[in-house]
Scaffold this motif. Structure first.
Motif, PDB file in Angstrom:
ATOM      1  N   LEU A 132       0.858  -1.180   0.000  1.00  0.00           N
ATOM      2  CA  LEU A 132       0.000   0.000   0.000  1.00  0.00           C
ATOM      3  C   LEU A 132       0.899   1.236   0.000  1.00  0.00           C
ATOM      4  N   ILE A 133       0.721   2.094  -1.009  1.00  0.00           N
ATOM      5  CA  ILE A 133       1.565   3.271  -1.207  1.00  0.00           C
ATOM      6  C   ILE A 133       0.684   4.508  -1.220  1.00  0.00           C
ATOM      7  N   VAL A 134       1.044   5.489  -0.422  1.00  0.00           N
ATOM      8  CA  VAL A 134       0.313   6.752  -0.353  1.00  0.00           C
ATOM      9  C   VAL A 134       1.312   7.883  -0.582  1.00  0.00           C
ATOM     10  N   ALA A 135       1.024   8.726  -1.585  1.00  0.00           N
ATOM     11  CA  ALA A 135       1.903   9.859  -1.909  1.00  0.00           C
ATOM     12  C   ALA A 135       3.339   9.405  -2.110  1.00  0.00           C
ATOM     13  N   GLY A 136       3.519   8.255  -2.767  1.00  0.00           N
ATOM     14  CA  GLY A 136       4.844   7.773  -3.120  1.00  0.00           C
ATOM     15  C   GLY A 136       5.593   7.057  -2.017  1.00  0.00           C
ATOM     16  N   ARG A 137       4.961   6.896  -0.850  1.00  0.00           N
ATOM     17  CA  ARG A 137       5.631   6.240   0.272  1.00  0.00           C
ATOM     18  C   ARG A 137       4.864   4.994   0.711  1.00  0.00           C
ATOM     19  N   LEU A 138       5.595   3.977   1.128  1.00  0.00           N
ATOM     20  CA  LEU A 138       4.965   2.772   1.632  1.00  0.00           C
ATOM     21  C   LEU A 138       4.347   3.047   3.003  1.00  0.00           C
ATOM     22  N   THR A 139       3.150   2.546   3.205  1.00  0.00           N
ATOM     23  CA  THR A 139       2.512   2.680   4.513  1.00  0.00           C
ATOM     24  C   THR A 139       3.019   1.629   5.491  1.00  0.00           C
ATOM     25  N   GLY A 140       3.635   0.582   4.975  1.00  0.00           N
ATOM     26  CA  GLY A 140       4.034  -0.546   5.801  1.00  0.00           C
ATOM     27  C   GLY A 140       2.996  -1.655   5.828  1.00  0.00           C
ATOM     28  N   GLU A 141       1.847  -1.411   5.209  1.00  0.00           N
ATOM     29  CA  GLU A 141       0.794  -2.422   5.132  1.00  0.00           C
ATOM     30  C   GLU A 141       0.725  -2.990   3.718  1.00  0.00           C
ATOM     31  N   VAL A 142       0.176  -4.184   3.611  1.00  0.00           N
ATOM     32  CA  VAL A 142       0.065  -4.853   2.315  1.00  0.00           C
ATOM     33  C   VAL A 142      -1.390  -5.234   2.066  1.00  0.00           C
ATOM     34  N   THR A 143      -1.751  -5.365   0.788  1.00  0.00           N
ATOM     35  CA  THR A 143      -3.122  -5.762   0.476  1.00  0.00           C
ATOM     36  C   THR A 143      -3.345  -7.237   0.799  1.00  0.00           C
ATOM     37  N   HIS A 144      -2.423  -8.096   0.386  1.00  0.00           N
ATOM     38  CA  HIS A 144      -2.501  -9.515   0.738  1.00  0.00           C
ATOM     39  C   HIS A 144      -1.119 -10.131   0.556  1.00  0.00           C
ATOM     40  N   PRO A 145      -0.627 -10.850   1.563  1.00  0.00           N
ATOM     41  CA  PRO A 145       0.653 -11.537   1.410  1.00  0.00           C
ATOM     42  C   PRO A 145       0.567 -12.604   0.318  1.00  0.00           C
ATOM     43  N   MET A 146       1.586 -12.662  -0.525  1.00  0.00           N
ATOM     44  CA  MET A 146       1.623 -13.673  -1.577  1.00  0.00           C
ATOM     45  C   MET A 146       2.228 -14.953  -0.994  1.00  0.00           C
ATOM     46  N   ILE A 147       1.447 -15.569  -0.107  1.00  0.00           N
ATOM     47  CA  ILE A 147       1.876 -16.751   0.640  1.00  0.00           C
ATOM     48  C   ILE A 147       0.775 -17.795   0.557  1.00  0.00           C
ATOM     49  N   GLY A 148       1.155 -19.054   0.488  1.00  0.00           N
ATOM     50  CA  GLY A 148       0.189 -20.149   0.579  1.00  0.00           C
ATOM     51  C   GLY A 148      -0.885 -20.095  -0.490  1.00  0.00           C
ATOM     52  N   PRO A 149      -2.174 -20.130  -0.101  1.00  0.00           N
ATOM     53  CA  PRO A 149      -3.267 -20.162  -1.091  1.00  0.00           C
ATOM     54  C   PRO A 149      -3.241 -18.982  -2.056  1.00  0.00           C
ATOM     55  N   ALA A 150      -2.716 -17.825  -1.616  1.00  0.00           N
ATOM     56  CA  ALA A 150      -2.671 -16.660  -2.512  1.00  0.00           C
ATOM     57  C   ALA A 150      -1.825 -16.947  -3.749  1.00  0.00           C
ATOM     58  N   LYS A 151      -0.801 -17.770  -3.602  1.00  0.00           N
ATOM     59  CA  LYS A 151       0.019 -18.119  -4.773  1.00  0.00           C
ATOM     60  C   LYS A 151      -0.794 -18.923  -5.788  1.00  0.00           C
ATOM     61  N   ALA A 152      -1.600 -19.841  -5.285  1.00  0.00           N
ATOM     62  CA  ALA A 152      -2.420 -20.653  -6.185  1.00  0.00           C
ATOM     63  C   ALA A 152      -3.441 -19.782  -6.910  1.00  0.00           C
ATOM     64  N   VAL A 153      -4.077 -18.873  -6.174  1.00  0.00           N
ATOM     65  CA  VAL A 153      -5.052 -17.969  -6.792  1.00  0.00           C
ATOM     66  C   VAL A 153      -4.385 -17.115  -7.864  1.00  0.00           C
ATOM     67  N   ALA A 154      -3.196 -16.594  -7.559  1.00  0.00           N
ATOM     68  CA  ALA A 154      -2.480 -15.747  -8.517  1.00  0.00           C
ATOM     69  C   ALA A 154      -2.091 -16.533  -9.767  1.00  0.00           C
ATOM     70  N   ALA A 155      -1.599 -17.752  -9.576  1.00  0.00           N
ATOM     71  CA  ALA A 155      -1.171 -18.558 -10.721  1.00  0.00           C
ATOM     72  C   ALA A 155      -2.359 -18.920 -11.619  1.00  0.00           C
ATOM     73  N   ARG A 156      -3.454 -19.371 -11.004  1.00  0.00           N
ATOM     74  CA  ARG A 156      -4.635 -19.721 -11.811  1.00  0.00           C
ATOM     75  C   ARG A 156      -5.185 -18.487 -12.522  1.00  0.00           C
ATOM     76  N   GLY A 157      -5.202 -17.361 -11.815  1.00  0.00           N
ATOM     77  CA  GLY A 157      -5.694 -16.130 -12.431  1.00  0.00           C
ATOM     78  C   GLY A 157      -4.835 -15.702 -13.596  1.00  0.00           C
ATOM     79  N   TRP A 158      -3.522 -15.811 -13.427  1.00  0.00           N
ATOM     80  CA  TRP A 158      -2.605 -15.423 -14.505  1.00  0.00           C
ATOM     81  C   TRP A 158      -2.804 -16.332 -15.720  1.00  0.00           C
ATOM     82  N   ALA A 159      -2.904 -17.630 -15.471  1.00  0.00           N
ATOM     83  CA  ALA A 159      -3.114 -18.569 -16.570  1.00  0.00           C
ATOM     84  C   ALA A 159      -4.422 -18.261 -17.292  1.00  0.00           C
ATOM     85  N   HIS A 160      -5.489 -18.029 -16.534  1.00  0.00           N
ATOM     86  CA  HIS A 160      -6.795 -17.735 -17.150  1.00  0.00           C
ATOM     87  C   HIS A 160      -6.720 -16.459 -17.989  1.00  0.00           C
TER      88      HIS A 160
END
Length: 224
Positions: free
Chosen positions: A142-170
């Motif tokens: 999450l970036i505000v005015a060019g700076r990182l807030t230190g928070e993330v939308t979703h860690p790319m860990i575990g099930p998120a990797k599977a969702v990302a891979a299937r989405g990319w393939a689709h």
């Protein structure tokens, strides 16, 4: 088994494609580049290890890691990432050769190559460009005015990797059952299950069991 042409190959990065843990390596570099003494990095790393030792999930530890970048300018991190990567290459031994050779075969066969990692783009983008990968899917900041807030939308860990891979393939009109995925840790199991050709890197029992199914393979892991 030869690589599957006309598909995508999804690669976990830390201790799969590269021998390092990029997040810790880059954090140490970032603290040094911003004038902080080595003790600051060691305290941060110890704190993250304690979170893991106390039972926090990898997703939660991933979120805690990125809070160390709160207030950092995104452009500065991009520049630091380029210099960090140059130093990794100059030091030698950065890439895990069995997986690097597999990636090169995928590219030669005309497959799309995608990096999928809990790390973030200052680390991943230089690696992807160097290798000729088609895209890197990391933990979005999450970036505000060019700076990182230190928070993330979703860690790319575990099930998120599977969702990302299937989405990319689709999105790219690819059949996941014809795609390949590489991982070294039990949290990569959803990614390996998302494709038709799982590759276990190293000796994690859960990944080895998944890679034992038809179409699967095993590659040597990073030597401690």
């Amino acid at each position: 088994m030869p690589e599957v042409p006309g598909a995508a190959a999804f690669f976990d990065v830390d201790e799969t494609l590269v021998t390092a843990k990029t997040m810790f390596s880059f954090l140490e570099f970032h603290f040094a580049a911003t004038g902080r003494p080595p003790a600051v990095y060691h305290r941060a790393r110890t704190g993250l290890r304690l979170l893991s030792d106390h039972g926090l999930s990898r997703e939660e530890v991933n979120r805690a890691y990125y809070r160390h970048y709160a207030g950092a300018e995104a452009a500065d991190l991009t520049r630091q990432g380029e210099e960090w990567f140059r130093q990794q290459l100059a030091g030698g031994g950065f890439f895990h050769l069995p997986v690097l050779r597999a990636l090169e075969r995928h590219l030669a066969a005309g497959d799309r190559v995608v990096l999928v990692s809990g790390s973030f783009f200052p680390c991943l983008d230089p690696i992807a460009r160097h290798l000729g990968a088609h895209e890197a899917l990391g933990t979005p900041q999450l970036i505000v005015a060019g700076r990182l807030t230190g928070e993330v939308t979703h860690p790319m860990i575990g099930p998120a990797k599977a969702v990302a891979a299937r989405g990319w393939a689709h999105t790219h009109g690819l059949d996941p059952t014809r795609c390949t995925a590489y991982g070294d840790h039990a949290t990569d199991l959803p990614l390996l299950r998302a494709v038709g050709h799982p590759v276990a890197v190293g000796d994690d029992p859960a990944l080895l069991a998944e890679a034992a199914r038809p179409g699967g393979r095993h590659l040597a892991g990073v030597t401690p």
